[in-house]
Scaffold this motif. Structure first.
Motif, PDB file in Angstrom:
ATOM      1  N   GLY A 130       0.756  -1.304   0.104  1.00 49.88           N
ATOM      2  CA  GLY A 130       0.108  -0.095   0.052  1.00 49.88           C
ATOM      3  C   GLY A 130       0.795   1.362  -0.018  1.00 49.88           C
ATOM      4  N   GLY A 131       0.223   2.313   0.175  1.00 54.74           N
ATOM      5  CA  GLY A 131       0.842   3.489   0.376  1.00 54.74           C
ATOM      6  C   GLY A 131       0.958   4.329  -1.018  1.00 54.74           C
ATOM      7  N   ALA A 132       1.409   5.721  -0.824  1.00 52.13           N
ATOM      8  CA  ALA A 132       1.400   6.484  -1.914  1.00 52.13           C
ATOM      9  C   ALA A 132       2.498   6.094  -2.914  1.00 52.13           C
ATOM     10  CB  ALA A 132       1.665   8.121  -1.424  1.00 52.13           C
ATOM     11  N   PRO A 133       2.155   6.230  -4.192  1.00 53.28           N
ATOM     12  CA  PRO A 133       3.361   5.875  -5.158  1.00 53.28           C
ATOM     13  C   PRO A 133       4.437   6.764  -4.805  1.00 53.28           C
ATOM     14  CG  PRO A 133       1.341   6.672  -6.437  1.00 53.28           C
ATOM     15  CD  PRO A 133       1.137   6.560  -4.825  1.00 53.28           C
ATOM     16  N   SER A 134       5.628   6.322  -5.413  1.00 54.37           N
ATOM     17  CA  SER A 134       7.003   7.301  -5.192  1.00 54.37           C
ATOM     18  C   SER A 134       6.809   8.001  -6.603  1.00 54.37           C
ATOM     19  CB  SER A 134       8.105   6.426  -5.490  1.00 54.37           C
ATOM     20  OG  SER A 134       8.296   5.649  -6.689  1.00 54.37           O
ATOM     21  N   ILE A 135       7.606   9.001  -6.575  1.00 50.56           N
ATOM     22  CA  ILE A 135       7.599  10.241  -7.854  1.00 50.56           C
ATOM     23  C   ILE A 135       8.156   9.283  -9.055  1.00 50.56           C
ATOM     24  CG2 ILE A 135       9.007  12.021  -8.707  1.00 50.56           C
ATOM     25  CD1 ILE A 135       7.494  12.548  -6.087  1.00 50.56           C
ATOM     26  N   PHE A 136       9.098   8.307  -8.837  1.00 54.34           N
ATOM     27  CA  PHE A 136       9.326   7.509 -10.069  1.00 54.34           C
ATOM     28  C   PHE A 136       8.206   6.565 -10.633  1.00 54.34           C
ATOM     29  CE2 PHE A 136      10.678   3.450 -11.897  1.00 54.34           C
ATOM     30  CZ  PHE A 136      11.584   3.833 -12.882  1.00 54.34           C
ATOM     31  N   ASP A 137       7.478   5.893  -9.614  1.00 51.82           N
ATOM     32  CA  ASP A 137       6.442   5.385 -10.194  1.00 51.82           C
ATOM     33  C   ASP A 137       5.226   6.084 -10.799  1.00 51.82           C
ATOM     34  OD1 ASP A 137       7.153   2.664  -9.655  1.00 51.82           O
ATOM     35  OD2 ASP A 137       6.879   2.707  -7.591  1.00 51.82           O
ATOM     36  N   ARG A 138       4.835   7.284 -10.315  1.00 49.77           N
ATOM     37  CA  ARG A 138       4.042   8.294 -10.954  1.00 49.77           C
ATOM     38  C   ARG A 138       4.292   8.573 -12.087  1.00 49.77           C
ATOM     39  NH1 ARG A 138       2.100  12.256  -5.943  1.00 49.77           N
ATOM     40  NH2 ARG A 138       2.462  10.835  -4.083  1.00 49.77           N
ATOM     41  N   ILE A 139       5.690   9.066 -12.454  1.00 50.99           N
ATOM     42  CA  ILE A 139       6.095   9.344 -13.693  1.00 50.99           C
ATOM     43  C   ILE A 139       6.111   8.127 -14.663  1.00 50.99           C
ATOM     44  CG2 ILE A 139       8.052  10.231 -14.848  1.00 50.99           C
ATOM     45  CD1 ILE A 139       8.747  12.062 -12.558  1.00 50.99           C
ATOM     46  N   LEU A 140       6.510   7.153 -14.251  1.00 49.22           N
ATOM     47  CA  LEU A 140       6.367   5.885 -14.971  1.00 49.22           C
ATOM     48  C   LEU A 140       5.029   5.700 -15.533  1.00 49.22           C
ATOM     49  CD1 LEU A 140       8.057   3.544 -16.879  1.00 49.22           C
ATOM     50  CD2 LEU A 140       8.125   2.340 -14.657  1.00 49.22           C
ATOM     51  N   ALA A 141       4.036   5.500 -14.464  1.00 51.04           N
ATOM     52  CA  ALA A 141       2.648   5.208 -14.598  1.00 51.04           C
ATOM     53  C   ALA A 141       1.960   6.279 -15.704  1.00 51.04           C
ATOM     54  CB  ALA A 141       1.859   5.255 -13.359  1.00 51.04           C
ATOM     55  N   SER A 142       2.380   7.595 -15.581  1.00 56.74           N
ATOM     56  CA  SER A 142       2.020   8.555 -16.609  1.00 56.74           C
ATOM     57  C   SER A 142       2.391   8.535 -17.862  1.00 56.74           C
ATOM     58  CB  SER A 142       2.123   9.979 -16.117  1.00 56.74           C
ATOM     59  OG  SER A 142       1.918  10.263 -14.620  1.00 56.74           O
ATOM     60  N   GLU A 143       3.673   8.027 -18.068  1.00 58.76           N
ATOM     61  CA  GLU A 143       4.037   7.806 -19.357  1.00 58.76           C
ATOM     62  C   GLU A 143       3.506   6.486 -20.063  1.00 58.76           C
ATOM     63  OE1 GLU A 143       8.409   7.872 -19.472  1.00 58.76           O
ATOM     64  OE2 GLU A 143       8.603   7.946 -21.602  1.00 58.76           O
ATOM     65  N   LEU A 144       3.685   5.561 -19.364  1.00 62.59           N
ATOM     66  CA  LEU A 144       3.240   4.303 -19.989  1.00 62.59           C
ATOM     67  C   LEU A 144       1.696   4.287 -20.336  1.00 62.59           C
ATOM     68  CD1 LEU A 144       5.479   1.271 -18.331  1.00 62.59           C
ATOM     69  CD2 LEU A 144       5.674   2.864 -20.223  1.00 62.59           C
ATOM     70  N   GLY A 145       0.867   4.767 -19.314  1.00 69.18           N
ATOM     71  CA  GLY A 145      -0.696   5.216 -19.471  1.00 69.18           C
ATOM     72  C   GLY A 145      -0.909   5.702 -20.661  1.00 69.18           C
ATOM     73  N   TYR A 146      -0.178   7.045 -21.000  1.00 67.87           N
ATOM     74  CA  TYR A 146      -0.373   7.611 -22.119  1.00 67.87           C
ATOM     75  C   TYR A 146      -0.078   6.902 -23.470  1.00 67.87           C
ATOM     76  CZ  TYR A 146       1.260  11.193 -25.553  1.00 67.87           C
ATOM     77  OH  TYR A 146       1.631  11.947 -26.912  1.00 67.87           O
ATOM     78  N   LEU A 147       1.270   6.153 -23.253  1.00 65.95           N
ATOM     79  CA  LEU A 147       1.592   5.567 -24.487  1.00 65.95           C
ATOM     80  C   LEU A 147       0.762   4.210 -25.001  1.00 65.95           C
ATOM     81  CD1 LEU A 147       5.741   5.239 -23.940  1.00 65.95           C
ATOM     82  CD2 LEU A 147       4.421   6.423 -25.661  1.00 65.95           C
ATOM     83  N   ALA A 148       0.135   3.745 -23.871  1.00 65.07           N
ATOM     84  CA  ALA A 148      -0.984   2.663 -23.906  1.00 65.07           C
ATOM     85  C   ALA A 148      -2.143   3.044 -24.906  1.00 65.07           C
ATOM     86  CB  ALA A 148      -1.390   2.083 -22.764  1.00 65.07           C
ATOM     87  N   VAL A 149      -2.550   4.208 -24.670  1.00 66.92           N
ATOM     88  CA  VAL A 149      -3.727   4.677 -25.393  1.00 66.92           C
ATOM     89  C   VAL A 149      -3.104   5.015 -26.945  1.00 66.92           C
ATOM     90  CG1 VAL A 149      -5.474   6.405 -25.721  1.00 66.92           C
ATOM     91  CG2 VAL A 149      -4.813   5.797 -23.556  1.00 66.92           C
ATOM     92  N   LYS A 150      -1.937   5.580 -27.154  1.00 63.01           N
ATOM     93  CA  LYS A 150      -1.406   5.849 -28.277  1.00 63.01           C
ATOM     94  C   LYS A 150      -1.340   4.565 -29.313  1.00 63.01           C
ATOM     95  CE  LYS A 150      -0.680  10.182 -28.319  1.00 63.01           C
ATOM     96  NZ  LYS A 150      -1.361  11.318 -29.447  1.00 63.01           N
ATOM     97  N   GLU A 151      -0.695   3.580 -28.280  1.00 67.61           N
ATOM     98  CA  GLU A 151      -0.367   2.309 -29.172  1.00 67.61           C
ATOM     99  C   GLU A 151      -1.836   1.535 -29.576  1.00 67.61           C
ATOM    100  OE1 GLU A 151       2.125   1.097 -30.422  1.00 67.61           O
ATOM    101  OE2 GLU A 151       3.412   2.496 -29.594  1.00 67.61           O
ATOM    102  N   ALA A 152      -2.951   1.659 -28.555  1.00 71.77           N
ATOM    103  CA  ALA A 152      -4.231   0.984 -28.693  1.00 71.77           C
ATOM    104  C   ALA A 152      -4.958   1.612 -29.863  1.00 71.77           C
ATOM    105  CB  ALA A 152      -5.080   1.212 -27.721  1.00 71.77           C
ATOM    106  N   LYS A 153      -4.554   2.895 -30.105  1.00 75.46           N
ATOM    107  CA  LYS A 153      -5.238   3.857 -31.132  1.00 75.46           C
ATOM    108  C   LYS A 153      -4.696   3.443 -32.591  1.00 75.46           C
ATOM    109  CE  LYS A 153      -6.455   8.379 -32.244  1.00 75.46           C
ATOM    110  NZ  LYS A 153      -5.979   9.962 -32.511  1.00 75.46           N
ATOM    111  N   LEU A 154      -3.538   2.907 -32.399  1.00 72.91           N
ATOM    112  CA  LEU A 154      -2.975   2.588 -33.752  1.00 72.91           C
ATOM    113  C   LEU A 154      -3.129   1.012 -33.945  1.00 72.91           C
ATOM    114  CD1 LEU A 154       0.830   3.610 -33.183  1.00 72.91           C
ATOM    115  CD2 LEU A 154      -0.857   4.697 -34.814  1.00 72.91           C
TER     116      LEU A 154
END
Ligand code: F6P
Length: 317
Positions: A252-276
């Motif tokens: 549990g617990g709040a995600p670290s800065i590293f995890d928040r940034i990785l999550a934001s980047e991969l979440g964004y890319l996932a939609v881009k790839e799905a769109k393709l």
């Protein structure tokens, strides 16, 4: 276009940040986005709910998963898999985004093999997926373990004891290894390396003889019982020894800065790839986001960081 997202297996800090990134990117792209509650179980039972901007407000910093998760046995049956595919058809979903660890991404591949467009995002505290340097949630878990050990170290030192700290990770020793380095633990016990009681005990005795007042050993859960090890260790060394099983505090617990940034980047890319119209897994290698086929990700063998273990042995004495 319609995209659905689910979280599966053990929750991991950063799953919510990923859901947020996927949802917001979908809305930006004019894509309808649905959250499936309860992982593959919810997919089988068609538990879909439309996500809007406000559905993901105020969650970037929250552990767990707003979508709930599960370990679905039904999904592993032919009947369950067929129902899951049917749910996606009923809701006219063009692509599914799966957030989870090894088992969850294997599930994603099963859907892909049946013609569903799937994007996998590695989320697990275990870091047991070989194709990516880090899974979302792992670094947060390491930080949590490190913080807990600093507390344990205070009391261990006050009593001149040893403490065996059991951490999660299933068959993967990464949580033990990385938190061992970051907390200054004297030894770690991991499934990847045969246990050498003589080496561990000798190190503890030498430390004690030099006047060291505490001894911290991190044991990965995949190595057996920390309580059995503690008894043996006490017999070998004569050092008063206690055990701490950290358990779910690590998940549990709040995600670290590293995890928040990785999550934001991969979440964004996932939609881009799905769109393709692509079906693949996303990850993070050598400092950048990567994409890889589901075939490839399961062919790569996990490499244990012996170099990091060697450093731990030199700097933690
Ligand atoms: O996969 C993440 C993990 O936390 C493992 O480290 C641990 O062994 C397992 O999940 C526990 O799972 P559950 O909560 O389902 O018992």
């Amino acid at each position: 276009m319609r995209i659905a997202i689910l979280t599966s297996g053990g929750d991991a800090p950063g799953m919510n940040a990923t859901i947020r990134a996927v949802t917001r990117t979908c809305i930006y792209e004019g894509i309808e986005v649905f959250g499936i509650s309860g992982g593959y179980e919810g997919l089988i039972d068609a538990k879909f709910e439309k996500l809007v901007q406000s559905s993901v407000a105020d969650i970037i910093q929250r552990g767990g998963t707003i979508l709930s998760t599960s370990r679905s046995e039904r999904f592993m049956t032919e009947e369950g898999l067929e129902k899951a595919i049917n749910s996606l058809k009923i809701f006219e979903i063009d692509a599914l985004i799966v957030l989870g660890g090894d088992g969850s991404l294997r599930g994603a591949k099963m859907l892909r093999d049946r013609g569903i467009n799937v994007i996998g995002i590695p989320c697990s505290i275990d870091n047991d997926l070989a194709y990516t340097d880090f899974t979302i949630g792992f670094m947060t878990a390491v930080e949590t373990v490190t913080e807990a050990i600093s507390h344990i170290r205070d009391t261990t030192e006050a009593h001149c004891r040893a403490n065996i700290v059991e951490v999660m990770g299933r068959e993967c020793g990464d949580i033990a290894l990385y938190s061992g380095v970051s907390s200054g633990a004297e030894s770690i016990i991991v499934p990847e390396i045969p246990l050498d009681m003589n080496e561990i005990a000798e190190k503890a005795i030498m430390g004690k003889n030099r006047g060291k007042k505490h001894h911290i050993i991190i044991m990965a859960e995949g190595c057996g019982s920390a309580f059995d090890f503690a008894k043996e260790f006490e017999k070998f060394t004569g050092i008063d020894t206690r055990v701490t099983v950290l358990g779910y505090i690590q998940r549990g617990g709040a995600p670290s800065i590293f995890d928040r940034i990785l999550a934001s980047e991969l979440g964004y890319l996932a939609v881009k790839e799905a769109k393709l119209g692509n079906s693949l897994a996303l990850g993070f290698k050598d400092g950048i986001a990567i994409k890889m086929s589901f075939e490839e990700i399961f062919k790569i063998k996990k490499v244990f960081r012996h170099d990091l273990l060697d450093i731990l042995k030199i700097v933690s004495i």
